[in-house]
Design a protein around this motif. Structure first.
Motif, PDB file in Angstrom:
ATOM      1  N   TYR A 114      14.804 -58.033 -18.474  1.00  0.00           N
ATOM      2  CA  TYR A 114      15.003 -57.863 -19.824  1.00  0.00           C
ATOM      3  C   TYR A 114      15.528 -59.218 -20.507  1.00  0.00           C
ATOM      4  CZ  TYR A 114      16.623 -55.469 -24.426  1.00  0.00           C
ATOM      5  OH  TYR A 114      17.054 -55.312 -25.646  1.00  0.00           O
ATOM      6  N   SER A 115      16.489 -59.988 -19.854  1.00  0.00           N
ATOM      7  CA  SER A 115      17.202 -60.730 -20.549  1.00  0.00           C
ATOM      8  C   SER A 115      16.525 -62.287 -20.525  1.00  0.00           C
ATOM      9  CB  SER A 115      18.449 -61.145 -19.564  1.00  0.00           C
ATOM     10  OG  SER A 115      18.076 -61.483 -18.376  1.00  0.00           O
ATOM     11  N   CYS A 116      15.429 -62.184 -19.678  1.00  0.00           N
ATOM     12  CA  CYS A 116      14.269 -63.607 -19.796  1.00  0.00           C
ATOM     13  C   CYS A 116      13.481 -63.454 -20.820  1.00  0.00           C
ATOM     14  CB  CYS A 116      13.691 -63.650 -18.242  1.00  0.00           C
ATOM     15  SG  CYS A 116      12.419 -62.284 -18.209  1.00  0.00           S
ATOM     16  N   VAL A 117      13.319 -62.378 -21.339  1.00  0.00           N
ATOM     17  CA  VAL A 117      12.505 -62.089 -22.617  1.00  0.00           C
ATOM     18  C   VAL A 117      13.346 -62.877 -23.895  1.00  0.00           C
ATOM     19  CG1 VAL A 117      11.494 -60.772 -24.311  1.00  0.00           C
ATOM     20  CG2 VAL A 117      11.476 -60.135 -22.113  1.00  0.00           C
ATOM     21  N   TYR A 118      14.633 -62.647 -23.751  1.00  0.00           N
ATOM     22  CA  TYR A 118      15.583 -63.524 -24.995  1.00  0.00           C
ATOM     23  C   TYR A 118      15.516 -64.927 -24.741  1.00  0.00           C
ATOM     24  CZ  TYR A 118      16.209 -59.006 -27.426  1.00  0.00           C
ATOM     25  OH  TYR A 118      16.160 -58.027 -28.265  1.00  0.00           O
ATOM     26  N   ARG A 119      15.513 -65.313 -23.472  1.00  0.00           N
ATOM     27  CA  ARG A 119      15.657 -66.661 -23.408  1.00  0.00           C
ATOM     28  C   ARG A 119      14.267 -67.467 -24.006  1.00  0.00           C
ATOM     29  NH1 ARG A 119      18.548 -70.149 -20.146  1.00  0.00           N
ATOM     30  NH2 ARG A 119      17.641 -72.017 -19.259  1.00  0.00           N
ATOM     31  N   THR A 120      13.145 -66.482 -23.664  1.00  0.00           N
ATOM     32  CA  THR A 120      12.037 -67.228 -24.238  1.00  0.00           C
ATOM     33  C   THR A 120      12.011 -67.153 -25.672  1.00  0.00           C
ATOM     34  OG1 THR A 120      10.534 -66.468 -22.223  1.00  0.00           O
ATOM     35  CG2 THR A 120       9.478 -66.840 -24.127  1.00  0.00           C
ATOM     36  N   LYS A 121      12.604 -65.967 -26.318  1.00  0.00           N
ATOM     37  CA  LYS A 121      12.582 -66.140 -27.751  1.00  0.00           C
ATOM     38  C   LYS A 121      13.283 -66.916 -28.122  1.00  0.00           C
ATOM     39  CE  LYS A 121      12.320 -61.175 -28.734  1.00  0.00           C
ATOM     40  NZ  LYS A 121      12.907 -59.790 -29.291  1.00  0.00           N
ATOM     41  N   MET A 122      14.472 -67.281 -27.654  1.00  0.00           N
ATOM     42  CA  MET A 122      15.384 -68.386 -28.101  1.00  0.00           C
ATOM     43  C   MET A 122      14.964 -69.820 -27.921  1.00  0.00           C
ATOM     44  SD  MET A 122      19.362 -68.918 -26.877  1.00  0.00           S
ATOM     45  CE  MET A 122      20.088 -70.406 -26.645  1.00  0.00           C
ATOM     46  N   ARG A 123      14.282 -70.051 -27.087  1.00  0.00           N
ATOM     47  CA  ARG A 123      13.568 -71.393 -26.478  1.00  0.00           C
ATOM     48  C   ARG A 123      12.468 -71.636 -27.664  1.00  0.00           C
ATOM     49  NH1 ARG A 123       9.856 -72.602 -23.936  1.00  0.00           N
ATOM     50  NH2 ARG A 123       9.343 -70.623 -22.996  1.00  0.00           N
ATOM     51  N   GLN A 124      11.639 -70.526 -28.076  1.00  0.00           N
ATOM     52  CA  GLN A 124      10.765 -70.743 -28.974  1.00  0.00           C
ATOM     53  C   GLN A 124      11.168 -70.947 -30.369  1.00  0.00           C
ATOM     54  OE1 GLN A 124       8.414 -67.196 -28.480  1.00  0.00           O
ATOM     55  NE2 GLN A 124       7.290 -68.274 -26.776  1.00  0.00           N
ATOM     56  N   GLN A 125      12.419 -70.174 -30.886  1.00  0.00           N
ATOM     57  CA  GLN A 125      13.117 -70.322 -32.169  1.00  0.00           C
ATOM     58  C   GLN A 125      13.638 -71.655 -31.951  1.00  0.00           C
ATOM     59  OE1 GLN A 125      16.210 -67.765 -32.697  1.00  0.00           O
ATOM     60  NE2 GLN A 125      14.882 -65.725 -32.851  1.00  0.00           N
ATOM     61  N   TYR A 126      14.083 -72.274 -31.253  1.00  0.00           N
ATOM     62  CA  TYR A 126      14.937 -73.733 -31.268  1.00  0.00           C
ATOM     63  C   TYR A 126      14.163 -74.761 -30.592  1.00  0.00           C
ATOM     64  CZ  TYR A 126      18.442 -70.667 -33.103  1.00  0.00           C
ATOM     65  OH  TYR A 126      19.183 -69.878 -33.700  1.00  0.00           O
ATOM     66  N   LYS A 127      12.736 -74.472 -30.232  1.00  0.00           N
ATOM     67  CA  LYS A 127      11.896 -75.521 -29.683  1.00  0.00           C
ATOM     68  C   LYS A 127      12.671 -76.268 -28.369  1.00  0.00           C
ATOM     69  CE  LYS A 127       8.747 -75.154 -32.963  1.00  0.00           C
ATOM     70  NZ  LYS A 127       8.050 -73.938 -32.845  1.00  0.00           N
ATOM     71  N   LEU A 128      13.056 -75.501 -27.572  1.00  0.00           N
ATOM     72  CA  LEU A 128      13.685 -75.931 -26.448  1.00  0.00           C
ATOM     73  C   LEU A 128      12.871 -75.804 -25.256  1.00  0.00           C
ATOM     74  CD1 LEU A 128      16.934 -73.656 -26.754  1.00  0.00           C
ATOM     75  CD2 LEU A 128      16.858 -76.227 -27.184  1.00  0.00           C
ATOM     76  N   LYS A 129      12.918 -76.764 -24.326  1.00  0.00           N
ATOM     77  CA  LYS A 129      12.043 -77.194 -23.280  1.00  0.00           C
ATOM     78  C   LYS A 129      12.174 -76.032 -22.122  1.00  0.00           C
ATOM     79  CE  LYS A 129      11.906 -82.134 -23.308  1.00  0.00           C
ATOM     80  NZ  LYS A 129      11.974 -83.372 -22.552  1.00  0.00           N
ATOM     81  N   GLY A 130      10.858 -75.734 -21.663  1.00  0.00           N
ATOM     82  CA  GLY A 130      10.748 -74.536 -20.807  1.00  0.00           C
ATOM     83  C   GLY A 130       9.640 -73.813 -20.755  1.00  0.00           C
ATOM     84  N   THR A 131       9.224 -72.875 -20.191  1.00  0.00           N
ATOM     85  CA  THR A 131       8.187 -72.135 -20.166  1.00  0.00           C
ATOM     86  C   THR A 131       8.703 -70.437 -19.776  1.00  0.00           C
ATOM     87  OG1 THR A 131       7.520 -72.202 -17.796  1.00  0.00           O
ATOM     88  CG2 THR A 131       6.775 -73.808 -19.156  1.00  0.00           C
ATOM     89  N   PRO A 132       7.914 -69.361 -20.259  1.00  0.00           N
ATOM     90  CA  PRO A 132       8.282 -68.160 -19.917  1.00  0.00           C
ATOM     91  C   PRO A 132       8.373 -67.765 -18.283  1.00  0.00           C
ATOM     92  CG  PRO A 132       6.635 -68.344 -21.533  1.00  0.00           C
ATOM     93  CD  PRO A 132       6.582 -69.406 -21.017  1.00  0.00           C
ATOM     94  N   PHE A 133       7.479 -68.578 -17.611  1.00  0.00           N
ATOM     95  CA  PHE A 133       7.723 -68.273 -16.141  1.00  0.00           C
ATOM     96  C   PHE A 133       8.994 -69.084 -15.537  1.00  0.00           C
ATOM     97  CE2 PHE A 133       7.059 -69.935 -11.794  1.00  0.00           C
ATOM     98  CZ  PHE A 133       6.822 -68.631 -11.161  1.00  0.00           C
TER      99      PHE A 133
END
Length: 164
Positions: free
Chosen positions: A88-107
């Motif tokens: 569940y929590s990794c979904v929010y990391r992805t949302k947060m990364r997308q909102q703030y244009k942070l480096k990373g990928t869903p995987f």
């Protein structure tokens, strides 16, 4: 023969629609994954009860659409039933990364949460704090504080007409 503006070597025109639609570059996280000691209080809370930190993160990332308590409770339920809240929590990391244009990928978000759940939650918490969010007062408190700040901004005095 001249080259079209989109060819190699041509400078993009700033008013061109393609220039406006270009994505913002991704930025680095404000702190590293293992910088937990920069906020020992949150590190301690997250190690003892990660559902609290997760609930705070989810409430701010969702801009108040979900409450801290509901998100934390759902995280705890998933953790108890499946043995890991990272699903569940990794979904929010992805949302947060997308909102703030942070480096990373869903995987990578999933791997980070599976391997280092508490460090990932602490990093996300620090990121939101470093972006100016007071995680202890929740989304409604953040919005109210913003309204109060706007209300305290002094207004310019009314312009007096000149009289003789």
């Amino acid at each position: 023969m001249s080259l079209p503006p989109t060819s190699q070597g041509a400078q993009p025109h700033h008013n061109h629609p393609a220039a406006a639609a270009s994505p913002m570059p991704e930025t680095e996280w404000s702190t590293g994954l293992f910088d937990c000691f920069s906020d020992l209080k949150n590190c301690f809370i997250t190690c003892l009860c990660p559902c609290i930190t997760f609930g705070q993160i989810a409430e701010v990332v969702d801009k108040g659409a979900t409450s801290c308590g509901a998100s934390g409770a759902l995280y705890s339920l998933i953790y108890c039933l499946l043995g890991c809240g990272c699903i569940y929590s990794c979904v929010y990391r992805t949302k947060m990364r997308q909102q703030y244009k942070l480096k990373g990928t869903p995987f990578l978000d999933f791997l980070t949460h599976c391997c280092c759940e508490t460090c990932a939650l602490c990093q996300e918490h620090r990121e939101l704090q470093n972006r100016g969010f007071d995680m202890l007062i929740g989304w409604e408190g953040i919005v109210e504080r913003g309204k109060e700040a706007v209300a305290r901004v002094p207004t310019a005095p009314a312009v007096q007409p000149m009289t003789r």
